[in-house]
Design a protein around this motif. Structure first.
Motif, PDB file in Angstrom:
ATOM      1  N   THR A  97       3.564  52.126  72.345  1.00 46.97           N
ATOM      2  CA  THR A  97       3.053  50.846  72.875  1.00 46.97           C
ATOM      3  C   THR A  97       3.589  49.731  71.964  1.00 46.97           C
ATOM      4  O   THR A  97       2.834  49.089  71.227  1.00 46.97           O
ATOM      5  CB  THR A  97       1.509  50.855  72.876  1.00 46.97           C
ATOM      6  N   ILE A 100       4.696  43.528  70.465  1.00 47.71           N
ATOM      7  CA  ILE A 100       5.593  42.599  69.773  1.00 47.71           C
ATOM      8  C   ILE A 100       6.275  43.284  68.577  1.00 47.71           C
ATOM      9  O   ILE A 100       6.936  42.624  67.781  1.00 47.71           O
ATOM     10  CB  ILE A 100       4.875  41.317  69.304  1.00 47.71           C
ATOM     11  N   GLU A 103       3.614  46.506  64.407  1.00 44.21           N
ATOM     12  CA  GLU A 103       3.228  47.708  63.668  1.00 44.21           C
ATOM     13  C   GLU A 103       4.392  48.690  63.537  1.00 44.21           C
ATOM     14  O   GLU A 103       4.602  49.276  62.477  1.00 44.21           O
ATOM     15  CB  GLU A 103       2.022  48.368  64.355  1.00 44.21           C
ATOM     16  N   GLU A 118       8.507  50.347  75.087  1.00 45.28           N
ATOM     17  CA  GLU A 118       7.723  49.265  75.697  1.00 45.28           C
ATOM     18  C   GLU A 118       8.090  49.177  77.173  1.00 45.28           C
ATOM     19  O   GLU A 118       9.259  49.220  77.529  1.00 45.28           O
ATOM     20  CB  GLU A 118       8.012  47.953  74.967  1.00 45.28           C
ATOM     21  N   ARG A 119       7.054  49.031  78.029  1.00 42.30           N
ATOM     22  CA  ARG A 119       7.341  49.033  79.464  1.00 42.30           C
ATOM     23  C   ARG A 119       7.417  47.634  80.078  1.00 42.30           C
ATOM     24  O   ARG A 119       7.863  47.494  81.213  1.00 42.30           O
ATOM     25  CB  ARG A 119       6.329  49.875  80.210  1.00 42.30           C
ATOM     26  N   ASP A 148       8.361  53.328  80.479  1.00 44.19           N
ATOM     27  CA  ASP A 148       6.964  53.710  80.379  1.00 44.19           C
ATOM     28  C   ASP A 148       6.919  54.949  79.479  1.00 44.19           C
ATOM     29  O   ASP A 148       7.636  55.925  79.731  1.00 44.19           O
ATOM     30  CB  ASP A 148       6.404  54.035  81.772  1.00 44.19           C
ATOM     31  N   SER A 149       6.110  54.896  78.451  1.00 38.80           N
ATOM     32  CA  SER A 149       6.089  55.996  77.481  1.00 38.80           C
ATOM     33  C   SER A 149       5.681  57.328  78.100  1.00 38.80           C
ATOM     34  O   SER A 149       6.049  58.392  77.599  1.00 38.80           O
ATOM     35  CB  SER A 149       5.137  55.678  76.334  1.00 38.80           C
ATOM     36  N   ASP A 166      -1.265  52.350  70.721  1.00 39.23           N
ATOM     37  CA  ASP A 166      -2.122  51.169  70.529  1.00 39.23           C
ATOM     38  C   ASP A 166      -2.280  50.491  71.888  1.00 39.23           C
ATOM     39  O   ASP A 166      -1.693  49.448  72.157  1.00 39.23           O
ATOM     40  CB  ASP A 166      -1.480  50.210  69.500  1.00 39.23           C
ATOM     41  N   GLN A 192      -5.306  47.679  81.316  1.00 47.65           N
ATOM     42  CA  GLN A 192      -4.492  48.896  81.375  1.00 47.65           C
ATOM     43  C   GLN A 192      -5.419  50.097  81.367  1.00 47.65           C
ATOM     44  O   GLN A 192      -6.205  50.254  80.449  1.00 47.65           O
ATOM     45  CB  GLN A 192      -3.577  48.953  80.159  1.00 47.65           C
TER      46      GLN A 192
END
Ligand SMILES: C[S@@+](CC[C@H](N)C(=O)[O-])C[C@H]1O[C@@H](n2cnc3c(N)ncnc32)[C@H](O)[C@@H]1O
Length: 242
Positions: A97, A100, A103, A118-119, A148-149, A166, A192
């Protein structure tokens, strides 16, 4: 809802991005568009016409993100301990996730090899722009995947020591001063409800460790009890060992 805004000296970049993201290219703002991506001398920016905050611009060379990475140490960063960097400083981690990239890039700056997934194509564009401008040594340890992970993890041949999740926290109206970045993420993504499914796919991959960031009082994803938790003032890390 989304468009690319062409600015005087950056028409070519704007046109290329509009084609890549399959978004309309505007030469001036219109009332029916909520989000505009546009280039300035600093790189790519996002402005939300309905939010009462300035543009979102990601920069790992200067400013808040840069300072955070400069100050970070494995012993002082709870996330670094949660993912086990103190035991294995070169671990390979998938940040499912990316957002930005704060992390994921923090962990890369502390030694991890990080695959950011990141999707949101808008976030990917901003993050890609910031990573392309990034001159830090840790940059070469980061890969950014636009996907999408759940699909990425289900098909990847990579082995990850750690998978990090996250998912978006629910927005609480009384917390009006949510940071600008979080306001943008919440406005772009909306609620989500597939984080449980993401944990299921992560478990199937059998990494050494899965770390999930959760609000302090939130239920565990999948209602699955973690092996241990790291509780901080505003949130916690649920840690699952294989
Ligand atoms: C709370 S933000 C993450 C912030 C991030 N940890 C950081 O430091 O910037 C959640 C992000 O995860 C992304 N996301 C949520 N579910 C996803 C999925 N299944 N695949 C890829 N990205 C996902 C959202 O689009 C959003 O950008």
């Amino acid at each position: 809802m989304y468009a690319i805004l062409s600015t005087p000296n950056f028409h070519h970049q704007a046109q290329t991005l509009a084609q890549k993201l399959q978004l309309p290219l505007h030469t001036e703002k219109s009332t029916d568009t909520t989000f505009y991506l546009y280039y300035t001398e600093n790189g790519l920016n996002l402005i939300a016409t309905h939010l009462n905050v300035g543009p979102l611009h990601l920069d790992f060379n200067h400013g808040v993100l840069h300072q955070r990475l400069q100050r970070a140490t494995i012993s002082k960063e709870p996330l670094a301990r949660a993912v086990g960097l103190h035991k294995n400083p070169n671990l390979h981690l998938c940040d499912t996730t990316a957002g930005i990239g704060r992390e994921g890039c923090l962990l890369a700056s502390l030694g991890a090899r990080v695959t950011l997934v990141e999707r949101s194509p808008i976030m990917v564009a901003l993050l890609n722009d910031a990573l392309n401008r990034c001159n830090a040594a840790w940059r070469e340890r980061v890969i950014l995947i636009a996907a999408d992970s759940r699909n990425f993890l289900a098909t990847t041949k990579e082995h990850f020591d750690v998978i990090y999740l996250d998912p978006m926290f629910e927005a609480h109206s009384h917390k009006a001063q949510v940071k600008k970045e979080m306001q943008y993420l919440q406005a772009l993504m909306g609620p989500q409800e597939d984080a449980d499914a993401l944990l299921t796919v992560a478990i199937n991959l059998k990494p050494g460790r899965i770390v999930v960031k959760r609000p302090l009082k939130a239920r565990c994803l999948l209602d699955k009890k973690p092996d241990f938790c790291l509780n901080l003032a505003a949130y916690r890390f649920d840690i699952y060992l294989s």
